[in-house]
Design a protein around this motif. Sequence first.
Motif, short mmCIF file in Angstrom:
data_model
loop_
_atom_site.label_atom_id
_atom_site.label_comp_id
_atom_site.label_asym_id
_atom_site.label_seq_id
_atom_site.Cartn_x
_atom_site.Cartn_y
_atom_site.Cartn_z
N SER A 89 0.44 -1.58 0.08
CA SER A 89 0.27 -0.14 -0.11
C SER A 89 0.77 1.39 -0.01
O SER A 89 0.32 2.66 -0.41
N PRO A 90 1.61 1.26 0.40
CA PRO A 90 2.70 2.65 0.31
C PRO A 90 3.08 3.26 -0.38
O PRO A 90 3.34 2.29 -1.86
N THR A 91 3.13 3.88 -0.86
CA THR A 91 4.31 4.84 -1.81
C THR A 91 5.63 4.27 -1.75
O THR A 91 6.20 4.51 -1.31
N ILE A 92 5.81 3.91 -3.47
CA ILE A 92 7.47 3.14 -3.41
C ILE A 92 7.97 4.06 -4.47
O ILE A 92 8.26 3.99 -5.31
N SER A 93 9.16 3.64 -3.59
CA SER A 93 10.51 4.24 -4.87
C SER A 93 10.98 3.67 -5.81
O SER A 93 10.95 2.20 -5.53
N PRO A 94 11.03 4.34 -6.49
CA PRO A 94 11.41 3.81 -8.49
C PRO A 94 12.50 2.52 -8.15
O PRO A 94 12.77 1.33 -8.91
N GLU A 95 13.33 3.04 -7.14
CA GLU A 95 14.42 2.05 -7.01
C GLU A 95 14.13 1.14 -6.51
O GLU A 95 15.02 -0.03 -6.71
N TYR A 96 12.89 1.03 -5.71
CA TYR A 96 13.36 -0.71 -5.30
C TYR A 96 11.15 -1.22 -5.73
O TYR A 96 11.45 -2.35 -5.41
N ALA A 97 11.30 -0.81 -7.31
CA ALA A 97 9.86 -1.03 -7.76
C ALA A 97 10.01 -2.38 -8.08
O ALA A 97 9.58 -3.54 -7.69
N GLU A 98 11.26 -3.13 -8.35
CA GLU A 98 11.86 -3.93 -8.80
C GLU A 98 10.83 -4.73 -7.94
O GLU A 98 10.84 -5.90 -8.05
N GLN A 99 12.52 -5.08 -6.66
CA GLN A 99 12.40 -5.86 -5.93
C GLN A 99 11.37 -6.07 -5.02
O GLN A 99 10.76 -7.10 -4.49
N VAL A 100 10.65 -4.98 -4.79
CA VAL A 100 8.81 -5.11 -3.79
C VAL A 100 8.30 -5.88 -5.20
O VAL A 100 7.90 -6.64 -4.56
#
Length: 473
Positions: A88-99
């Motif tokens: 649900s939280p806003t994810i920084s683009p640097e984490y998007a792939e791993q998330v």
Amino acid sequence: MEDATTLIVAVTSAVAAAAGPIAAGHALLTKREPQVAGAWIAVCLVFPLAGAVIYYVFGINRVRTRARKLVAEERIPPSAGPSTELHSPTISPEYAEQVRISDAVTGRKLETGNRLQVLHNGEQAYPAMLNAIDAAERTVFLSSYIFENNASGRQFIRALAAAYKRGVDVRVLIDGVGELYSWPRASTLLKRSQVPVARFLPPRIIPPQLSINLRNHRKMLIIDGRLAFTGGMNIGDRHLVQSQRQHRVADMHFSFDGPVARQIEEVFLEDWEFTTGISDYPPSHALRHTDGALCRVISDGPNEDLDRLVMTLIGALSAAREEVWLVSPYFLPMRSLVTALEAAALRGVTVRVLLPEQNNLPFVHWATRHMLGELIHWGVKVYYQPPPFAHTKLFVVDRRYAQVGSANLDPRSLRLNFELNAEIYNRPLAQQLAADCERICARSRSITEAELNQRRALERVRDAIFWLTSPYL
């Protein structure tokens, strides 16, 4: 008499002749790794009766079917996949792939607002844990692989007993094999204080307990559903590195103050239900801090159909762009992880692996030395840490992402043990852990291909033999 003897011999021969192929067929149909399946098939066919008995005791996973009845299996949504949106939280683009990978694999929500603290060795971890037990108001849930009865262990027993006497819901889960490291057993001392305690798959003859190869390696302490401790540290004097003990163990533990503590509590309660049959989930009282980190729990074990830890690690390695730190006491990664480490190094990522120079399990150290040459050849940098024995488990990527917890990088952790890791999406904490790795690396020595190639012939043979048996170490 001769007829009876002949009949017994014939029946025994028939049973032996049938047992080997039946056991081999079971291994063929149920084992996921071809090397493991092939080894069991060979043992069962070459030694039909003895091999079948050994396979029956050590080779069959009796946990998975029983555990499927628990909520652990129900946690993965049927539609889990690359497009699943659990966070649900806003994810920084640097984490998007791993998330995206972890969302699909774990089935757990990424929680915001968690305050973390790094605790080095028993000198820092034990006082913090004991203070938390003393301050508990509603619940204290503790799970440990090893729970010794020495001075440190008895401190915990007294604190747990005091909490129970003042009306706190106290539950202690100890692995049935791990508790045998000391005598009398900690569970016996806890029972004398009337503290509720359960033993996870304890070995026994009557009724027979044939899951002795499947251990609960998780280390968890959860206070009131809001504060949790986890990492690689057991309970015992061995973790006091400033003591004069001969066999000291250096390690790291972590405290999580926030919503992710509830996820750790859920894992404990699943294990408690598995062990005792008692199912109850107290309401959570975790506080979500405005300045906390993004965290999530990854649980893995022989009851899971998916290799959750392996897939999240490979996903993080594929997303690495600058550096990877990997710290492990037991390093026998499966082929897929070896390939991911080598591929990252070949892409130009600085991959450093920190291992103990002196291992408490020499046969694991020997097996590891057999496979290090390939990693080093393809650019992975390997270092040996000086004593005391380093039991720390860390995985840090690009100083922005980290995994901490109980899992080693060996077949036992990744296939047989019940493990728990926490992934942390937070630059300050990842930078702190990377700095710790740099300090460790500064006092460690680099391993080269030349050193490995200079091993004597007998050492090479020994290392290769133990590497061959690595699926069972």
